[in-house]
Design a protein around this motif. Structure first.
Motif, short mmCIF file in Angstrom:
data_model
loop_
_atom_site.label_atom_id
_atom_site.label_comp_id
_atom_site.label_asym_id
_atom_site.label_seq_id
_atom_site.Cartn_x
_atom_site.Cartn_y
_atom_site.Cartn_z
N ALA A 1 0.84 -1.20 0.00
CA ALA A 1 0.00 0.00 0.00
C ALA A 1 0.87 1.25 0.00
O ALA A 1 1.88 1.32 0.70
N ALA A 2 0.48 2.22 -0.80
CA ALA A 2 1.18 3.50 -0.83
C ALA A 2 0.50 4.47 0.13
O ALA A 2 -0.62 4.23 0.60
N ASP A 3 1.17 5.57 0.39
CA ASP A 3 0.57 6.59 1.26
C ASP A 3 -0.73 7.13 0.67
O ASP A 3 -1.68 7.41 1.40
N ALA A 4 -0.78 7.26 -0.65
CA ALA A 4 -2.00 7.76 -1.30
C ALA A 4 -3.15 6.78 -1.09
O ALA A 4 -4.31 7.20 -0.91
N ASP A 5 -2.87 5.47 -1.11
CA ASP A 5 -3.91 4.47 -0.85
C ASP A 5 -4.43 4.59 0.57
O ASP A 5 -5.65 4.56 0.80
N ARG A 6 -3.51 4.76 1.50
CA ARG A 6 -3.93 4.90 2.90
C ARG A 6 -4.77 6.15 3.11
O ARG A 6 -5.77 6.14 3.83
N GLU A 7 -4.36 7.25 2.48
CA GLU A 7 -5.12 8.50 2.63
C GLU A 7 -6.51 8.39 2.02
O GLU A 7 -7.48 8.92 2.57
N ARG A 8 -6.61 7.70 0.89
CA ARG A 8 -7.92 7.52 0.25
C ARG A 8 -8.85 6.72 1.15
O ARG A 8 -10.01 7.09 1.36
N VAL A 9 -8.34 5.65 1.75
CA VAL A 9 -9.16 4.82 2.64
C VAL A 9 -9.46 5.58 3.93
O VAL A 9 -10.58 5.52 4.44
N ALA A 10 -8.50 6.34 4.44
CA ALA A 10 -8.75 7.13 5.65
C ALA A 10 -9.84 8.16 5.40
O ALA A 10 -10.70 8.38 6.26
N THR A 11 -9.83 8.77 4.24
CA THR A 11 -10.88 9.73 3.90
C THR A 11 -12.24 9.04 3.85
O THR A 11 -13.24 9.59 4.32
N ALA A 12 -12.29 7.84 3.27
CA ALA A 12 -13.56 7.10 3.21
C ALA A 12 -14.05 6.75 4.61
O ALA A 12 -15.25 6.87 4.90
N VAL A 13 -13.15 6.36 5.50
CA VAL A 13 -13.54 6.03 6.88
C VAL A 13 -14.02 7.28 7.61
O VAL A 13 -15.04 7.25 8.31
N GLN A 14 -13.31 8.39 7.44
CA GLN A 14 -13.72 9.63 8.10
C GLN A 14 -15.07 10.12 7.56
O GLN A 14 -15.90 10.62 8.32
N THR A 15 -15.29 9.96 6.28
CA THR A 15 -16.58 10.35 5.69
C THR A 15 -17.70 9.49 6.26
O THR A 15 -18.78 10.00 6.58
N ALA A 16 -17.46 8.18 6.37
CA ALA A 16 -18.47 7.30 6.94
C ALA A 16 -18.76 7.68 8.39
O ALA A 16 -19.91 7.63 8.84
N GLY A 17 -17.73 8.08 9.14
CA GLY A 17 -17.95 8.53 10.51
C GLY A 17 -18.75 9.81 10.58
O GLY A 17 -19.63 9.97 11.42
N SER A 18 -18.46 10.73 9.66
CA SER A 18 -19.21 12.00 9.67
C SER A 18 -20.65 11.83 9.22
O SER A 18 -21.51 12.62 9.58
N GLU A 19 -20.92 10.77 8.44
CA GLU A 19 -22.29 10.49 8.01
C GLU A 19 -23.07 9.71 9.06
O GLU A 19 -24.26 9.48 8.90
N GLY A 20 -22.39 9.28 10.12
CA GLY A 20 -23.06 8.53 11.18
C GLY A 20 -23.09 7.03 10.93
O GLY A 20 -23.79 6.30 11.63
N ARG A 21 -22.36 6.54 9.95
CA ARG A 21 -22.32 5.11 9.67
C ARG A 21 -21.42 4.37 10.66
O ARG A 21 -21.59 3.17 10.86
N LEU A 22 -20.44 5.07 11.20
CA LEU A 22 -19.51 4.48 12.17
C LEU A 22 -19.50 5.33 13.43
O LEU A 22 -19.65 6.55 13.36
N THR A 23 -19.30 4.67 14.56
CA THR A 23 -19.16 5.43 15.80
C THR A 23 -17.74 6.00 15.87
O THR A 23 -16.86 5.62 15.10
N LEU A 24 -17.54 6.88 16.83
CA LEU A 24 -16.23 7.50 16.99
C LEU A 24 -15.15 6.46 17.32
O LEU A 24 -14.04 6.53 16.79
N GLU A 25 -15.52 5.48 18.13
CA GLU A 25 -14.57 4.43 18.47
C GLU A 25 -14.21 3.60 17.23
O GLU A 25 -13.04 3.22 17.04
N GLU A 26 -15.21 3.30 16.42
CA GLU A 26 -14.95 2.52 15.20
C GLU A 26 -14.06 3.30 14.24
O GLU A 26 -13.16 2.73 13.61
#
Length: 141
Positions: A11-36
């Motif tokens: 995995a490259a840094d760009a791959d990690r950032e893309r997935v991190a953005t997706a996880v943060q977006t899911a958290g901001s949409e309420g799909r994931l809790t803060l702990e998740e």
């Protein structure tokens, strides 16, 4: 001795950032809790291979496809020769109408009306072409 395992891609840094953005977006949409979100981000930045990143977002919906913007762009004109021809006809008719108005010396700028409808037809043509290109897949939930 042969290695029958499938090759794993680092995995490259760009791959990690893309997935991190997706996880943060899911958290901001309420799909994931803060702990998740915190747990998944920890795993995202610790991941070494791309298959590890895929498992972190496997249960999240895919982002919606981008909606088309302004339909009459240079890229659209390059892709569709019919749009180029339509644009050429609109410009030619507009030039002839404006020259005729200027030569005859009419008081009211009457070419505005046919030019308006010609432009509307061109935009509708471009919009129809852009809808034909768009994939009709729905967002999987």
């Amino acid at each position: 001795m042969e290695d029958n395992r499938t090759a794993r891609i680092r995995a490259a840094d760009a791959d990690r950032e893309r997935v991190a953005t997706a996880v943060q977006t899911a958290g901001s949409e309420g799909r994931l809790t803060l702990e998740e979100v915190e747990e998944r981000l920890t795993h995202v930045y610790a991941a070494r291979f791309t298959d590890e990143l895929g498992t972190l977002t496997a249960d999240l919906p895919r982002p919606a496809p981008a909606r088309p913007g302004f339909p009459l762009t240079r890229a659209a004109l390059r892709r569709h020769p019919a749009l180029r021809l339509h644009l050429a006809v609109v410009v030619a008719i507009a030039v002839v109408a404006i020259v005729r108005w200027a030569v005859l010396g009419a008081g009211v700028f009457w070419p505005a009306f046919p030019i308006f409808w010609l432009a509307v037809s061109l935009f509708v043509h471009a919009r129809v072409r852009s809808f034909r290109e768009r994939p009709g897949t729905a967002v999987p939930y």
